[in-house]
Design a protein around this motif. Structure first.
Motif, PDB file in Angstrom:
ATOM      1  N   ASN A 188       0.808  -1.232   0.000  1.00 26.42           N
ATOM      2  CA  ASN A 188       0.000   0.000   0.000  1.00 26.42           C
ATOM      3  C   ASN A 188       0.835   1.273   0.000  1.00 26.42           C
ATOM      4  N   ALA A 189       2.163   1.136  -0.168  1.00 27.06           N
ATOM      5  CA  ALA A 189       3.014   2.340  -0.250  1.00 27.06           C
ATOM      6  C   ALA A 189       3.411   2.561  -1.709  1.00 27.06           C
ATOM      7  N   ASP A 190       3.941   3.747  -1.994  1.00 31.94           N
ATOM      8  CA  ASP A 190       4.380   4.056  -3.361  1.00 31.94           C
ATOM      9  C   ASP A 190       5.818   3.637  -3.577  1.00 31.94           C
ATOM     10  N   ARG A 191       6.061   3.025  -4.727  1.00 29.24           N
ATOM     11  CA  ARG A 191       7.437   2.729  -5.114  1.00 29.24           C
ATOM     12  C   ARG A 191       8.146   4.070  -5.386  1.00 29.24           C
ATOM     13  N   ALA A 192       9.411   4.137  -5.002  1.00 26.44           N
ATOM     14  CA  ALA A 192      10.165   5.390  -5.165  1.00 26.44           C
ATOM     15  C   ALA A 192      10.469   5.646  -6.638  1.00 26.44           C
ATOM     16  N   LEU A 193      10.596   6.914  -6.987  1.00 24.31           N
ATOM     17  CA  LEU A 193      11.064   7.307  -8.310  1.00 24.31           C
ATOM     18  C   LEU A 193      12.184   8.318  -8.079  1.00 24.31           C
TER      19      LEU A 193
END
Length: 453
Positions: A106-111
């Protein structure tokens, strides 16, 4: 060894589709089972409730199938329980013969591009949690950007773009809570730009999701003719997948039509690789992308030509990421718990009686249907291992609820979900809506309690 005269006691941590499918697979086996599903939220269904856009009633229909599983007498729901705080792995081993983790992502993958931390740069997962009324996120969302970029070409990117491009009134008939409606009513976005690094044949949208974009009376979907390009790898992808071909055909049709006059513009850009988020005084003022081109295999290479886009907010929808789970090994790179066919592995050995299924097992890829196959594989391993289980010290169903009550953990139940469900439906009824979602955790707990009458 487990006592063969009693049901096999299994704890499942996470009551989203992955966990519920695992419960279903256990109940469909010939084994006598007793299952407890532990869920961090007061309500079940995971990303179906908190990760699917509110204007997707079709996907919400999956809840009906999940309901049937949770209605079975062999399974209990224990909600509002935070694994690692309210109950630990050692506790679970005391009460259960085996534990399955299905905690999802439920977290965002880093960019990692310059400017990603500017004010106005957001993770899509955070925005989705806000518009889906998740109790643990802020109640407001800044929607003052007139031009917005969405990075990524999957279904989550489309959801985010569509919600940003629609009007608050258009979304009002859905289950959105009042704070979300109030926020969306003030949304200033009139231009939404979606960026994909590769071409139309590499987009990860499903055809239905893509076509739905064009159904809104307020959204003009625009594709540039020069973004329609295929190499041998792309043609091969189209020939081998009906879905890929349907997406490509839809995008082609949009690229050659005349632009209409719907008030909000939604641009789908391909062959644009985000290289930097531009800012001034700490705030987003633009996006820089490098134009790419196909290399023959369906992959792309940079051309050295750059474009600058005038946007005041950037949402990255480049994938979900699972979070580390206490007392278990974790692969930070893959965002998964190391496993073999669902058996949790540590230092090359299977951690006894410990299993995973769903996105925490294989990473956040694939549709909900893939999760069923995942659960079947994990459960087959668990049942194969069952004769070797050490066996729970306190397997009585009452033992774990006594433990939680002793710790004064206010847990919810399946009956409590029926009460919350009825309450949400009653909130929607006066406005002719199917339901209005309750946001505050304490309000969810209150609605889940039995009447004191």
């Amino acid at each position: 060894m487990t006592d063969q005269t009693r049901p096999l006691r299994v704890a499942i941590v996470g009551a989203g589709p992955a966990g519920i499918y695992a419960a279903d697979a256990l109940m469909k086996s010939d084994t006598d089972v007793s299952i407890d599903l532990f869920e961090r939220m007061p309500a079940p269904f995971g990303l179906i409730r908190y990760g699917v856009a509110p204007d997707h009633p079709r996907i919400k229909g999956i809840i009906t199938a999940l309901h049937k599983v949770l209605d079975k007498p062999q399974v209990r729901l224990l909600g509002n329980i935070d694994y690692g705080t309210d109950i630990t792995l050692d506790d679970l081993r005391r009460f259960y013969d085996a534990v399955i983790f299905s905690t999802g992502a439920n977290a965002d993958r880093a960019l990692n591009i310059p400017g990603i931390d500017l004010d106005g740069s957001y993770g899509a997962a955070d925005f989705v949690s806000w518009y889906d009324g998740h109790p643990d996120v802020p109640r407001t969302w800044p929607l003052d950007a007139e031009k917005v970029a969405v990075l990524g070409v999957g279904n989550v990117a489309l959801d985010v773009a569509r919600v940003l491009a629609k009007t608050g009134d258009e979304l009002l008939p859905t289950e959105i809570p009042a704070n979300v409606y109030e926020g969306l009513k003030t949304n200033k976005a009139t231009e939404v730009h979606v960026f994909g690094r590769r071409g139309p044949a590499q987009a990860k949208f499903t055809p239905l999701e893509l076509r739905e974009l064009d159904h809104s009376p307020n959204i003009e979907v625009i594709v540039a003719p020069e973004d329609i390009d295929y190499d041998e790898g792309s043609e091969q992808a189209r020939r081998s997948s009906k879905q890929v071909d349907m997406v490509a055909n839809t995008l082609q049709d949009w690229a050659i039509r005349d632009a209409g006059n719907r008030p909000h513009k939604l641009f789908l850009h391909f062959f644009e690789s985000p290289t930097e988020i531009l800012g001034e005084d700490g705030k987003v003022t633009g996006l820089r992308t490098e134009r790419t081109e196909l290399d023959g295999t369906g992959n792309v290479k940079g051309t050295g030509n750059y474009n600058t886009w005038d946007v005041q907010a950037v949402y990255r929808a480049v994938g979900y990421l699972s979070q580390n789970i206490s007392q278990l090994p974790f692969d930070e790179q893959a965002g998964t718990i190391p496993n073999e066919a669902g058996r949790v592995q540590e230092n090359g050995a299977h951690v006894p009686g410990t299993y995973v299924t769903g996105w925490i097992k294989r990473g956040p890829v694939g549709l909900i249907g893939h999760t069923k196959g995942d659960a079947n594989e994990t459960v087959a391993c668990l049942l194969e291992d069952a004769p070797t289980f050490e066996g729970a010290a306190e397997p009585a169903e009452q033992a774990v609820t006594d433990f939680l009550e002793g710790k004064q953990v206010p847990f919810t139940t399946w009956d409590g979900w029926y009460r919350l469900d009825a309450h949400e439906r009653s909130l929607g009824e006066p406005e002719g809506r199917e339901r209005v979602k309750v946001v505050e955790r304490h309000d969810m707990l209150k609605a889940s309690e039995p009447d004191k009458a």
